[in-house]
Design an enzyme around this catalytic site. Structure first.
Site, mmCIF file in Angstrom:
data_model
loop_
_atom_site.group_PDB
_atom_site.id
_atom_site.type_symbol
_atom_site.label_atom_id
_atom_site.label_comp_id
_atom_site.label_asym_id
_atom_site.label_seq_id
_atom_site.Cartn_x
_atom_site.Cartn_y
_atom_site.Cartn_z
ATOM 1 C CB CYS A 96 -0.967 -0.064 1.181
ATOM 2 S SG CYS A 96 -2.385 1.006 0.978
ATOM 3 C CG HIS A 188 -3.017 -3.262 4.100
ATOM 4 N ND1 HIS A 188 -1.955 -2.594 4.657
ATOM 5 C CD2 HIS A 188 -3.727 -2.341 3.422
ATOM 6 C CE1 HIS A 188 -2.020 -1.309 4.344
ATOM 7 N NE2 HIS A 188 -3.089 -1.128 3.591
ATOM 8 C CD GLU A 190 -0.077 -5.426 6.167
ATOM 9 O OE1 GLU A 190 0.014 -6.067 5.105
ATOM 10 O OE2 GLU A 190 -0.403 -4.219 6.212
HETATM 11 N N1 GLN Z 1 -3.535 6.433 1.418
HETATM 12 C C1 GLN Z 1 -2.210 6.165 1.921
HETATM 13 C C2 GLN Z 1 -1.161 6.963 1.135
HETATM 14 O O1 GLN Z 1 -1.458 7.427 0.075
HETATM 15 C C3 GLN Z 1 -1.888 4.695 1.813
HETATM 16 C C4 GLN Z 1 -2.878 3.920 2.627
HETATM 17 C C5 GLN Z 1 -2.310 2.686 3.263
HETATM 18 O O2 GLN Z 1 -1.097 2.432 3.275
HETATM 19 N N2 GLN Z 1 -3.188 1.921 3.866
HETATM 20 O O3 GLN Z 1 -0.055 7.133 1.603
#
Ligand code: GLN
Length: 209
Positions: A96, A188, A190
């Protein structure tokens, strides 16, 4: 008997050959990655310093807030050594936010990223309906069973360069990519009890030793 000898004799004989996987611990969901990695037999290290970065055989950049982490990487003088190690072959997995930090480009905003995997990502791309949702995701590289993919304000992959394998897509956009030693997931793993993506990364780490 010295400390060093005591340490050496107390460790199981195979200990030194088990990969040491670091989790960048400047911000974000570090503990969940550490627990998952330990569950599949990896040694782990929370990475906050240059010395810790130098010690690991692979690195995960967890979820969090990408603008914050880029700033902290600069403040702790970790950005340059991290880029150098990954360019030299260190396996890296960004989940992410971590994938945003590792990407070549972030679409639609003037945001610095490390340019370690040839993708353009769009932040918070799935919108409110996927603000936080679990989706059964087909990932052929991990077998027939769908993976319970948890998306939290997730980025999608808007462009993937020629050298990038797209291992899974959702809603017409890549959400799991790999280019040689670098991989990224929009979701995610994890936060689930399914360790297959962690095992996939651990295999890349083990092969790189
Ligand atoms: N929206 C976050 C970003 O742009 C990422 C979200 C996440 O890691 N769950 O940094």
């Amino acid at each position: 008997m010295t400390e060093v000898v005591r340490d050496a004799t107390s460790a199981p004989p195979h200990e030194a050959s088990r990969p040491l996987v670091g989790v960048l611990a400047l911000q974000g969901d570090v503990d969940e990655h550490v627990a998952m990695l330990r569950g599949i037999g990896a040694r782990t290290l929370a990475v906050k310093t240059r010395a810790e970065l130098d010690a690991v055989d692979g690195l995960i950049i967890p979820g969090g807030e990408s603008t914050t982490v880029i700033r902290l990487l600069d403040r702790f003088e970790l950005a340059e050594p991290l880029v150098a190690r990954v360019r030299a072959g260190l396996p890296l997995w960004g989940t992410c936010m971590g994938m945003i930090v590792a990407a070549t480009d972030v679409a639609g905003v003037d945001q610095r990223s490390l340019g370690l995997i040839d993708i353009t990502v769009r932040r918070n791309a799935f919108g409110r309906q996927l603000a936080s949702e679990e989706v059964p995701l087909a990932i052929p590289a991990l077998g027939d069973d769908p993976f319970p993919a948890i998306f939290i304000r997730a980025p999608w992959i808007e462009r993937a360069g020629a050298g990038v394998d797209v291992l899974a897509s959702h809603g017409g956009h890549g959400v799991f990519v790999r280019q040689a030693n670098v991989m990224g997931t929009s979701f995610h793993p994890e936060l689930t009890s399914d360790s297959r993506v962690h095992a996939f990364f651990l295999e890349i780490v083990a092969r790189s030793l």
